[in-house]
Scaffold this active site. Sequence first.
Site, short mmCIF file in Angstrom:
data_model
loop_
_atom_site.label_atom_id
_atom_site.label_comp_id
_atom_site.label_asym_id
_atom_site.label_seq_id
_atom_site.Cartn_x
_atom_site.Cartn_y
_atom_site.Cartn_z
N GLU A 118 0.86 -1.19 0.00
CA GLU A 118 0.00 0.00 0.00
C GLU A 118 0.89 1.23 0.00
O GLU A 118 1.75 1.39 0.87
CB GLU A 118 -0.92 0.01 1.22
CG GLU A 118 -1.64 1.32 1.50
CD GLU A 118 -2.42 1.86 0.30
OE1 GLU A 118 -2.32 3.08 0.02
OE2 GLU A 118 -3.13 1.07 -0.36
N CYS A 161 -15.91 6.74 0.83
CA CYS A 161 -17.23 7.35 0.71
C CYS A 161 -17.53 8.28 1.89
O CYS A 161 -18.38 9.17 1.78
CB CYS A 161 -18.32 6.28 0.63
SG CYS A 161 -18.05 5.07 -0.68
N ARG A 221 -3.18 -10.98 11.57
CA ARG A 221 -3.79 -12.12 10.87
C ARG A 221 -2.82 -12.73 9.87
O ARG A 221 -3.24 -13.35 8.90
CB ARG A 221 -5.07 -11.67 10.18
CG ARG A 221 -6.02 -10.94 11.13
CD ARG A 221 -7.35 -10.66 10.48
NE ARG A 221 -8.11 -11.88 10.31
CZ ARG A 221 -9.08 -12.04 9.41
NH1 ARG A 221 -9.41 -11.03 8.61
NH2 ARG A 221 -9.72 -13.17 9.30
N VAL A 231 4.08 -0.32 -5.72
CA VAL A 231 4.48 -1.24 -6.79
C VAL A 231 4.65 -0.43 -8.07
O VAL A 231 3.74 0.29 -8.49
CB VAL A 231 3.45 -2.37 -6.96
CG1 VAL A 231 3.80 -3.23 -8.16
CG2 VAL A 231 3.40 -3.23 -5.70
N ASN A 288 -15.88 -4.12 -2.18
CA ASN A 288 -15.90 -5.12 -1.10
C ASN A 288 -16.40 -6.47 -1.59
O ASN A 288 -15.88 -7.51 -1.19
CB ASN A 288 -16.74 -4.60 0.06
CG ASN A 288 -15.98 -3.60 0.92
OD1 ASN A 288 -15.13 -3.98 1.71
ND2 ASN A 288 -16.26 -2.32 0.74
N TYR A 303 -46.50 -2.19 4.50
CA TYR A 303 -47.29 -0.95 4.56
C TYR A 303 -47.80 -0.71 5.98
O TYR A 303 -48.33 -1.60 6.64
CB TYR A 303 -48.50 -1.00 3.62
CG TYR A 303 -49.54 0.02 3.99
CD1 TYR A 303 -49.29 1.38 3.81
CD2 TYR A 303 -50.74 -0.36 4.61
CE1 TYR A 303 -50.22 2.33 4.20
CE2 TYR A 303 -51.69 0.58 5.00
CZ TYR A 303 -51.42 1.94 4.80
OH TYR A 303 -52.31 2.88 5.20
N TRP A 356 -50.31 2.70 -1.46
CA TRP A 356 -49.55 2.35 -2.66
C TRP A 356 -48.19 3.03 -2.53
O TRP A 356 -48.10 4.25 -2.58
CB TRP A 356 -50.26 2.82 -3.94
CG TRP A 356 -51.33 1.89 -4.42
CD1 TRP A 356 -52.66 1.95 -4.11
CD2 TRP A 356 -51.16 0.78 -5.28
NE1 TRP A 356 -53.33 0.93 -4.73
CE2 TRP A 356 -52.43 0.18 -5.46
CE3 TRP A 356 -50.06 0.20 -5.94
CZ2 TRP A 356 -52.65 -0.93 -6.26
CZ3 TRP A 356 -50.27 -0.92 -6.73
CH2 TRP A 356 -51.55 -1.48 -6.89
N ARG A 411 -47.28 1.19 -11.77
CA ARG A 411 -48.64 1.11 -12.35
C ARG A 411 -48.76 1.99 -13.57
O ARG A 411 -49.29 1.58 -14.60
CB ARG A 411 -49.68 1.53 -11.30
CG ARG A 411 -49.96 0.50 -10.23
CD ARG A 411 -50.93 1.04 -9.19
NE ARG A 411 -52.25 1.34 -9.74
CZ ARG A 411 -53.23 1.93 -9.06
NH1 ARG A 411 -53.02 2.30 -7.81
NH2 ARG A 411 -54.40 2.15 -9.62
#
Length: 461
Positions: free
Chosen positions: A41, A51, A78, A88, A315, A436, A444, A452
């Site tokens: 990185e 974001c 980890r 790189v 992701n 609803y 609706w 519709r």
Amino acid sequence: MNMSGGRERLVVIGGDAAGMSAASQARRLRGPDELEIVAFERGHFTSYSACGIPYWVGGDVGERDDLIARSPEEHRTRAIDLRMRTEVTEIDVAGKRVRARDVDSGAESWTSYDKLVIGTGARPIRPDMPGADAPGVHGVQTLDDGQALLDTLARTRGRRAVVVGAGYIGVEMAEALINRGYEVTVVNRGSEPMSTLDPDMGRLVHKAMEGLGITMVNDAAVTKVLTGQDGRVRAVATEDAEYPADVVILGIGVRPETGLAQAAGLPVGGHGGLLTDLAMRVRGHEDIWAGGDCVEVLNLVSGQEQYIPLGTHANKHGQVIGTNVGGGYATFPGVVGTAVSKVCDLEIARTGLREKDALRVGLQFETVTIESTSRAGYYPGASPMTVKMLAERRTGRLLGVQIVGREGAGKRVDIAAVALTADMTAEQMTALDLGYAPPFSPVWDPVLVAARKAAAKVRAF
């Protein structure tokens, strides 16, 4: 033959969403005895929410570290050999190795790989014009970029900001700077802000931005950035006018960061992004994968490759890549182009195709636009929303939906996103059994009202 004494070595280029999701998922499936993971990185941060940068700049998010999902140290615990501030500079495909340079010392070294993941992301578009690189001109793509902008704001005495471009980043940064007490002008090449919407829907965003005190200048292209005697930005110029600026934000979009991959002979598409198969493997290369903002994705509605740099996709790409690298099986079938944003309390959402997208791929369609409310009209807090729907002529297949409204409007686009993914018609949508109650919706739902009307309109053909 494996390059590292019996173990396979996975090399990851890029330490944000796609790259580190891939590394983490591969590690879940294969332990350190089976798979060595080396990640590079070039910046200071890993696994963060780009974001969220406008909300950090604007003060809604208090601390930079709130945007970091996992620190370098957490990745290293980890058994991921994460090398920060290391860029790189070359991929040797034939030799299955990468050359990396320590950003601070300049030292270079080669690292071999059995499997390679490219997650190099995107870079902000900097217009090729005088002054574009002057101090005080900022792109906002990484946490390093966000920190650099905040540093500039802290030492700049003037309170005038110009945002170039009115896409997601431009609109969100304009609001962030308003929140910080700046006088903000947005200079936009298009006829209305948010070119991801049709202009009639973008006009609603335009009105909301002006309501915030933002000066909108549409149909105007920036020709140069003017600087003062100290070399810092002092104004932005178009063909017709100058707009004083103590800071300039470039919000004109991003391009895939694929120079490294192209130099290595890897395939890119018409938008400049890497081309992959369904497993996110770079086409024609058995041991190289790519994901995130450096790749193109299949739009399931148009059937064409598209460049849509969003954290949601990055992701998912990382999960798919990590599963495949780790010996499992996963695919990324494509997207329908869903996105949501806001200006103050105005929510802006879209999915599928705009009118010009549908025309470009040769589809004939009908459009309907309806006005409704977020809740039952009689229930306290009901707020107006506008829904625009595109449906294919004759078949009635849903092609796209755009929604602009107040609280409760934006996430309704997810109904349409699911319908698009399922290849539903407007007629089929009218029968959807949505939740609803008066505090949540009219009887609706606004999306179904639009369906519709669209179904009735396409029946005429």
